[in-house]
Scaffold this motif. Structure first.
Motif, mmCIF file in Angstrom:
data_model
loop_
_atom_site.group_PDB
_atom_site.id
_atom_site.type_symbol
_atom_site.label_atom_id
_atom_site.label_comp_id
_atom_site.label_asym_id
_atom_site.label_seq_id
_atom_site.Cartn_x
_atom_site.Cartn_y
_atom_site.Cartn_z
ATOM 1 N N GLN A 1 -0.817 -6.618 -9.223
ATOM 2 C CA GLN A 1 -0.730 -7.971 -8.688
ATOM 3 C C GLN A 1 0.657 -8.175 -8.090
ATOM 4 O O GLN A 1 1.654 -8.041 -8.764
ATOM 5 N N ALA A 2 0.723 -8.470 -6.788
ATOM 6 C CA ALA A 2 2.000 -8.674 -6.139
ATOM 7 C C ALA A 2 2.598 -10.009 -6.549
ATOM 8 O O ALA A 2 1.870 -10.976 -6.779
ATOM 9 N N GLN A 3 3.914 -10.036 -6.646
ATOM 10 C CA GLN A 3 4.595 -11.262 -7.031
ATOM 11 C C GLN A 3 5.909 -11.361 -6.285
ATOM 12 O O GLN A 3 6.636 -10.371 -6.137
ATOM 13 N N ALA A 24 10.670 -8.961 -4.947
ATOM 14 C CA ALA A 24 9.259 -8.683 -4.676
ATOM 15 C C ALA A 24 8.739 -7.573 -5.577
ATOM 16 O O ALA A 24 9.314 -6.482 -5.632
ATOM 17 N N ILE A 26 5.998 -5.530 -5.292
ATOM 18 C CA ILE A 26 4.956 -5.023 -4.390
ATOM 19 C C ILE A 26 5.146 -3.518 -4.320
ATOM 20 O O ILE A 26 6.244 -3.040 -4.027
ATOM 21 N N TYR A 29 6.554 -2.135 -0.868
ATOM 22 C CA TYR A 29 7.368 -3.216 -0.301
ATOM 23 C C TYR A 29 7.936 -2.824 1.057
ATOM 24 O O TYR A 29 8.007 -3.637 1.959
ATOM 25 N N TYR A 32 6.246 -3.903 4.317
ATOM 26 C CA TYR A 32 5.974 -5.306 4.596
ATOM 27 C C TYR A 32 7.044 -5.943 5.466
ATOM 28 O O TYR A 32 8.236 -5.667 5.323
ATOM 29 N N GLU A 117 0.251 -12.295 3.419
ATOM 30 C CA GLU A 117 -0.646 -12.044 2.295
ATOM 31 C C GLU A 117 -0.109 -12.590 0.981
ATOM 32 O O GLU A 117 -0.881 -12.999 0.119
ATOM 33 N N TYR A 118 1.220 -12.569 0.817
ATOM 34 C CA TYR A 118 1.805 -12.957 -0.474
ATOM 35 C C TYR A 118 2.894 -14.002 -0.283
ATOM 36 O O TYR A 118 3.673 -13.935 0.679
ATOM 37 N N TRP A 119 2.955 -14.910 -1.238
ATOM 38 C CA TRP A 119 3.921 -16.011 -1.201
ATOM 39 C C TRP A 119 4.604 -16.172 -2.546
ATOM 40 O O TRP A 119 3.990 -15.943 -3.589
#
Length: 129
Positions: A1-3, A24, A26, A29, A32, A117-119
Motif C-alpha cells: 500500500q503506497a503512502q 513516500a 512506494i 518511487y 513516479y 495515483e497517490y496523495w
C-alpha cells in the motif's frame, strides 16, 4: 500500500520561508512524477510544482522564482522550498505521485483525467500579512 506523508507546514509572516517535505512509501518511487498541489478554502486544488523521475522541474507561474522542488530517489523524498511567501500562498499543501502522467497538464487546476495515483493527507501553510 503506497503512502505519502507530508511535513513542514506552519505559520509564517509574508516574506518568510518554509520547507515542506514528503516521504513516500512506494516500491518504485523513482518511476513516479512527484507533484505538489495546494488548495485554499473555497478554491480548486491546483498543481504548483512538479519534478520528473529524471529531475526536470516545472512550476506554475504564480510561484516561479519563489518555490523550488527537489527529490531524493535514494530516500524516497520530495521537498518544496518556499521563499518570499505571500498571503495568497496560504493553503493546504499536498504531495502527489503520478506514474501515468508527467507534464505541464499536472500544473494549475487539477484535471481529473490526469489525477495522480497517490496523495498525501496534506500539511497546512498559513502566511500572514
Amino acid at each position: 500500500q503506497a503512502q505519502l506523508v507530508e511535513s513542514g507546514g506552519g505559520s509564517v509572516q509574508a516574506g518568510g520561508s518554509l520547507r515542506l517535505s514528503c516521504a513516500a512509501s512506494i516500491r518504485t518511487y523513482w518511476h513516479y512524477c512527484m507533484v505538489w498541489f495546494r488548495q485554499a478554502p473555497g478554491k480548486e486544488r491546483e498543481g504548483v510544482a512538479l519534478i520528473s523521475p529524471e529531475g526536470s522541474t516545472s512550476y506554475v507561474d504564480s510561484v516561479k522564482g519563489r518555490f523550488f522542488i527537489s527529490r531524493d530517489n535514494a530516500k524516497n523524498t520530495v521537498d518544496l522550498q518556499m521563499i518570499r511567501l505571500k498571503p495568497e500562498d496560504t493553503a493546504m499543501y499536498y504531495c502527489a505521485a503520478s506514474l501515468s502522467w508527467c507534464g505541464g497538464y499536472l500544473l494549475g487546476p487539477l484535471k481529473r483525467q490526469y489525477e495522480p495515483e497517490y496523495w498525501g493527507q496534506g500539511t497546512q501553510v498559513t502566511v500572514s500579512s
